[in-house]
Design a protein around this motif. Structure first.
Motif, PDB file in Angstrom:
ATOM      1  N   UNK A  38       0.813  -1.206   0.000  1.00  0.00           N
ATOM      2  CA  UNK A  38       0.000   0.000   0.000  1.00  0.00           C
ATOM      3  C   UNK A  38       0.849   1.260   0.000  1.00  0.00           C
ATOM      4  N   UNK A  39       0.213   2.365   0.411  1.00  0.00           N
ATOM      5  CA  UNK A  39       0.911   3.646   0.445  1.00  0.00           C
ATOM      6  C   UNK A  39       1.865   3.681   1.641  1.00  0.00           C
ATOM      7  N   UNK A  40       2.976   4.315   1.428  1.00  0.00           N
ATOM      8  CA  UNK A  40       3.962   4.490   2.492  1.00  0.00           C
ATOM      9  C   UNK A  40       4.453   5.928   2.465  1.00  0.00           C
ATOM     10  N   UNK A  41       4.702   6.478   3.623  1.00  0.00           N
ATOM     11  CA  UNK A  41       5.151   7.857   3.732  1.00  0.00           C
ATOM     12  C   UNK A  41       6.608   7.905   4.167  1.00  0.00           C
ATOM     13  N   UNK A  42       7.347   8.921   3.762  1.00  0.00           N
ATOM     14  CA  UNK A  42       8.710   9.065   4.269  1.00  0.00           C
ATOM     15  C   UNK A  42       8.704   9.176   5.791  1.00  0.00           C
ATOM     16  N   UNK A  43       9.656   8.527   6.422  1.00  0.00           N
ATOM     17  CA  UNK A  43       9.774   8.593   7.869  1.00  0.00           C
ATOM     18  C   UNK A  43       9.200   7.418   8.618  1.00  0.00           C
ATOM     19  N   UNK A  44       8.497   6.491   7.931  1.00  0.00           N
ATOM     20  CA  UNK A  44       7.882   5.368   8.636  1.00  0.00           C
ATOM     21  C   UNK A  44       8.921   4.280   8.892  1.00  0.00           C
ATOM     22  N   UNK A  45       8.658   3.462   9.898  1.00  0.00           N
ATOM     23  CA  UNK A  45       9.508   2.321  10.214  1.00  0.00           C
ATOM     24  C   UNK A  45       9.191   1.171   9.253  1.00  0.00           C
ATOM     25  N   UNK A  46      10.237   0.498   8.799  1.00  0.00           N
ATOM     26  CA  UNK A  46      10.061  -0.644   7.907  1.00  0.00           C
ATOM     27  C   UNK A  46      11.009  -1.763   8.322  1.00  0.00           C
ATOM     28  N   UNK A  86       7.822   8.564  11.966  1.00  0.00           N
ATOM     29  CA  UNK A  86       8.554   8.972  13.164  1.00  0.00           C
ATOM     30  C   UNK A  86       9.875   9.665  12.838  1.00  0.00           C
ATOM     31  N   UNK A  87      10.268   9.689  11.580  1.00  0.00           N
ATOM     32  CA  UNK A  87      11.516  10.341  11.176  1.00  0.00           C
ATOM     33  C   UNK A  87      11.217  11.460  10.190  1.00  0.00           C
ATOM     34  N   UNK A 255      17.513  17.651  22.693  1.00  0.00           N
ATOM     35  CA  UNK A 255      17.885  18.591  21.639  1.00  0.00           C
ATOM     36  C   UNK A 255      17.488  18.069  20.264  1.00  0.00           C
ATOM     37  N   UNK A 256      17.250  16.743  20.139  1.00  0.00           N
ATOM     38  CA  UNK A 256      16.844  16.155  18.861  1.00  0.00           C
ATOM     39  C   UNK A 256      15.323  16.042  18.727  1.00  0.00           C
ATOM     40  N   UNK A 257      14.570  16.638  19.613  1.00  0.00           N
ATOM     41  CA  UNK A 257      13.112  16.556  19.534  1.00  0.00           C
ATOM     42  C   UNK A 257      12.643  17.022  18.163  1.00  0.00           C
ATOM     43  N   UNK A 258      11.713  16.279  17.503  1.00  0.00           N
ATOM     44  CA  UNK A 258      11.374  16.572  16.108  1.00  0.00           C
ATOM     45  C   UNK A 258      10.442  17.757  15.886  1.00  0.00           C
ATOM     46  N   UNK A 259      10.165  18.574  16.904  1.00  0.00           N
ATOM     47  CA  UNK A 259       9.337  19.756  16.676  1.00  0.00           C
ATOM     48  C   UNK A 259      10.079  20.726  15.760  1.00  0.00           C
TER      49      UNK A 259
END
Length: 653
Positions: A38-46, A86-87, A255-259
């Motif tokens: 199916x569809x996959x988005x950048x940043x997902x776990x695989x 998540x990425x 400091x690496x928080x993804x906001x």
């Protein structure tokens, strides 16, 4: 390969970053993305197959694309672990840049930033739909606090970078530095921007959270804390993935928080707890600098005592200086020449004793000591040689008066100890810890309660009633209304530590303790003179940092230069040094190699300028990858033969 929203007649391609500690796998791998996934988005776990290892491994999709020519042999993505991206791209860019600067792997950075997946939390998670803006009164109070610092409002508005000298005062039982950072975050949130606030330890985190509670609602603040349970940590991480702004508070990995941060602020950047102990050892300050370059938000390094690293950034114009519009300094008193002469025999001089006597009638008095425990070290009563364990050679100490000496390394009791130099079987106390100091002061101040605060007995706050608070450096509780006096003991012992930055560290410890004093309360620095004592007495920590920086320049010591530590087998280290020489690093920039440990390993140091940083990091990274690949084919395939640590705080061969 570009990121595409959909796909056409060609083959779908996913570029995957594999989660692996192996340096040779620190790059993007192309995989075919089957239609049935199916569809996959950048940043997902695989999960993807790794043919060289013959197994399926975890990874993240970094990019999606389409390949018209499907003749290239590619393995298929095995499965999509979770649909949650998540990425984000900004987190991958930061991890990649931080890893490249430190000659490390991006997956090692992401392991600090992205917590393990919690399926139940993920399925029940509902992202916020409205922005938690601060109330008008809170914005007004925050603006008043920010206005006490000349030029700080402009830095926050324009996304500037600044080293801020925090006012050493408390307000409503909140430290000034915490109110400053909370106010800056509140103003950013009022403008619809997120903030990331980084502190060294949990004590500072609790103080900052309390200050934020006076300005913001609970749903506006996200805590990033190693003490959290795995579900709570993952829930907080999912909140930071949302586009709804928030304030993230946490320790170094926060400091690496993804906001998308409009502000990154670090409290006390000279604290060694902000240096990451895991590879690739990126300091939170360095990660924040890289992040500010990418996101163009404001960056604040807030401290009472400026670090030499921040002083270097100020000197080269990378940071501006922000000070209070009205100077507030504690009243620091140094030992007289007569007291300095008697310092070896009298631990607490009469002037400091009289000050403590008078102050305890009004409220709490802080006594800072160097070490915890009763008597951390013992010496022979006959020849004064250090008392050592006969089993492991570790230092002997006493848990209480009259107790059997115990080794500080192996924990064995020394019931029948004899000195190796003079055969005496008697020991004497060589130093006083928190408990022995509390015992002595308790007898000298009858009727006054004594509170011990150290790593074993942590105390966060004390009330305004009279008390003697004996604390180790960094463990000083916050006193309601401030301490009526502060006595700084064991200064000479602290300065004797064989460390490059010890004077800078002592000034930071003493300054942070002095900042806990009530307005007008005396601060006694006992038994210390010289430049570091004068810097505390005149409250000129920034000038001292500049002087310290200038003194290190001709010696080519950090932070005037960067230092790489290279450790491994002799052949691997020699290969790395030869590669650095071929890359243009002069021979006099290398110290060593010298043997280290008992396994035949050696260690070398390489000093280089900041302008040479990229070339040196790339060279060392290439050597590490080649060495790791060769080791995989050799007999010791599971053993790391070469390690590289850039920007070490204490160069040591």
């Amino acid at each position: 390969m570009s990121t595409l929203p959909g796909h056409g007649a060609g083959r779908r391609i996913a570029r995957v970053l594999i989660d692996s500690p192996l340096p040779q796998l620190d790059r993007l791998f192309d995989y075919a993305l089957p239609e049935e996934l199916g569809e996959a988005a950048p940043g997902v776990r695989v999960r993807v197959p790794l043919r060289t290892a013959g197994r399926v491994v975890d990874g993240y999709i970094v990019e999606l694309g389409e390949e018209r020519d499907g003749s290239r042999p590619l393995s298929d993505v095995d499965s999509i672990v979770s649909p949650v991206p998540v990425l984000p791209a900004r987190l991958h860019r930061l991890a990649r840049r931080a890893a490249d600067r430190a000659a490390g792997s991006a997956s090692d950075i992401l392991r600090l930033a992205i917590p393990k997946r919690q399926v139940r939390v993920e399925k029940s998670w509902r992202p916020p739909t409205s922005s938690p803006r601060p109330e008008t009164d809170a914005v007004r109070r925050a603006d008043d606090i920010i206005s006490a610092y000349d030029g700080l409002r402009d830095v926050l508005a324009t996304g500037g970078r600044a080293a801020v000298e925090a006012i050493p005062l408390q307000q409503d039982d909140h430290p000034g530095w915490a109110l400053l950072m909370a106010s800056a975050a509140a103003l950013q949130l009022a403008q619809g921007r997120s903030s990331v606030l980084v502190v060294p330890d949990h004590r500072d985190e609790d103080l900052l959270m309390a200050a934020l509670a006076t300005l913001l609602s609970d749903d506006a603040v996200v805590r990033h804390d190693a003490r959290q349970t795995n579900p709570d940590r993952y829930r907080a991480f999912l909140r930071t993935l949302s586009d709804v702004p928030c304030v993230v508070v946490g320790n170094r990995s926060a400091v690496y928080s993804p906001v998308h941060a409009g502000l990154v602020a670090i409290w006390d950047d000279g604290d060694p707890l902000l240096a990451e102990p895991l590879a690739p050892y990126v300091h939170a300050r360095d990660a924040a600098l890289l992040r500010q370059e990418d996101e163009l938000g404001a960056l604040l390094l807030v401290a009472h005592a400026r670090s030499t690293d921040a002083a270097r950034l100020v000197a080269n114009g990378w940071l501006s200086e922000i000070t209070a519009t009205r100077r507030v300094t504690p009243q620091v008193r140094l030992s007289t020449p007569q007291e300095l002469e008697r310092a070896a025999t009298r631990r607490v001089p009469s002037s400091a004793f009289a000050t403590a006597r008078a102050a305890t009638s009004e409220g709490p008095v802080l006594v800072q000591v160097a070490r915890p425990g009763f008597a951390p070290t013992l010496v022979c009563a006959g020849c004064r040689a250090p008392a050592r364990c006969v089993h492991c050679g570790g230092p002997l100490g006493a848990a209480r008066r009259g107790a059997v000496p115990v080794c500080g390394w192996c924990g064995r009791s020394a019931n029948s100890w004899r000195c190796a130099h003079c055969s005496s079987d008697q020991v004497r106390l060589a130093s006083s810890g928190t408990e022995r100091t509390a015992d002595e002061l308790g007898r000298a101040f009858p009727g006054v309660r004594v509170i011990v605060s150290d790593g074993t007995h942590p105390v966060q706050r004390v009330d305004a009633r009279p008390a003697l608070v004996v604390a180790t450096r960094g463990a000083e509780p916050l006193a309601s209304g401030g301490y009526r006096a502060v006595i700084l003991l064991d200064g000479v012992r602290m300065l004797q530590a064989p460390e490059l930055r010890i004077a800078e560290a002592c000034l930071r410890w003493w300054t942070n303790a002095a900042a806990l004093a009530a307005p007008g309360a005396p601060v006694h620095l006992v038994g210390v003179d010289g430049p570091v004592a004068r810097a505390l007495a005149t409250w000129s920590q920034a000038a001292y940092a500049r002087t310290e920086l200038e003194a290190r320049l001709p010696l080519r010591m950090p932070p005037t230069v960067r230092v790489a530590q290279i450790e491994g087998r002799p052949a691997s280290v020699r290969t790395a040094l030869d590669a650095l020489s071929s890359a243009g690093l002069p021979a006099d920039a290398v110290l060593g190699p010298l043997p280290v440990g008992t396994e035949g390993r050696v260690r070398a140091l390489a000093r280089f300028g900041y302008a040479e940083g990229r070339r040196v990091a790339e060279t060392l990274r290439a050597v590490v990858i080649a060495d790791a690949a060769q080791g995989r084919r050799g007999r010791d395939r599971h053993r790391v033969s070469l390690s590289v640590h850039l920007d070490i705080l204490e160069p040591e061969l």
